[in-house]
Design an enzyme around this catalytic site. Sequence first.
Site, PDB file in Angstrom:
ATOM      1  N   TYR A   1       0.870  -1.181   0.000  1.00 30.78           N
ATOM      2  CA  TYR A   1       0.000   0.000   0.000  1.00 30.78           C
ATOM      3  C   TYR A   1       0.904   1.227   0.000  1.00 30.78           C
ATOM      4  CZ  TYR A   1      -3.689   3.160   1.844  1.00 30.78           C
ATOM      5  OH  TYR A   1      -4.579   4.192   2.054  1.00 30.78           O
TER       6      TYR A   1
ATOM      7  N   LYS B   1      -1.262  -1.183  -4.248  1.00 28.35           N
ATOM      8  CA  LYS B   1      -2.290  -0.147  -4.094  1.00 28.35           C
ATOM      9  C   LYS B   1      -1.544   1.180  -4.118  1.00 28.35           C
ATOM     10  CE  LYS B   1      -5.953   1.583  -1.010  1.00 28.35           C
ATOM     11  NZ  LYS B   1      -5.556   2.990  -0.963  1.00 28.35           N
TER      12      LYS B   1
END
EC number: 4.1.3.3
Length: 331
Positions: free
Chosen positions: A143, A173
């Site tokens: 992330y 992400k």
Amino acid sequence: MAFPKKKLQGLVAATITPMTENGEINFSVIGQYVDYLVKEQGVKNIFVNGTTGEGLSLSVSERRQVAEEWVTKGKDKLDQVIIHVGALSLKESQELAQHAAEIGADGIAVIAPFFLKPWTKDILINFLKEVAAAAPALPFYYYHIPALTGVKIRAEELLDGILDKIPTFQGLKFSDTDLLDFGQCVDQNRQQQFAFLFGVDEQLLSALVMGATGAVGSTYNYLGKKTNQMLEAFEQKDFSLALNYQVNVFFPSHKSQRYQSCFLIYFSRLGFGVSQTKAIMTLVSGIPMGPPRLPLQKASREFTDSAEAKLKSLDFLSFTDLKDGNLEVGS
């Protein structure tokens, strides 16, 4: 390493953590929330305990409970439940990763630790590797959100050779506006079949052009249906229609006139973040999301009144009789 589930792609809703007025988690509405996402928004993938879910404002015990509730309530309804397990403590992150595997989650994601920061790629990889190893049967996602972590290691640099260190790595992400970095991630890893999930909702179309395979975002909680229409237009190579959806995705499709500003621009001028997302989701869905947890403050009365008026003017509200209490509390 091969995983039985299909590649994570398309829209992924960054879930909100519903809370009561006194700051306790309101587990009672999560089942309703699942049904709303699937039936009303056409969104069947979720990202739990991330930024929108206030994951780092929850205790480890609470994060475990929230993850369990989403997996349980989403069984046979959701396609993939990805649990964010990042933490400042490696041990806590490993505990959350192990727990995610035990409850049947479909993958885990981790941000860079952001107080005592990793300043080089190798140090960050070493941290991520230890977390991923705690759940060796689960797909692992990084992330990337440098504006909040302060860790400026480019995603493109991090992905170079990452499978050698983290064999369960499945994707990224990417929550940053650096489209050059994002494009290089895609271009240099085309043979790997990674999931490239973009996290800046208002720039999604640009990211699709760069090669994004999906998106994770807060607005897909209540704008999933509209955004899915944009994805469909893009897949059909109707780029003019896709652009029209990106510009006007936040308005009802039967409106022909162009409004002065799009949904996100309008609300960003009032101040837009987790608190405001909870208020808007309550208005649009009718599900009480409650206030955020400190240090965040609940959305101001000025914001909620303005948001409700704006949404009503766009015929966007199904629940036009919401009263003050319904907007702010979760029982």
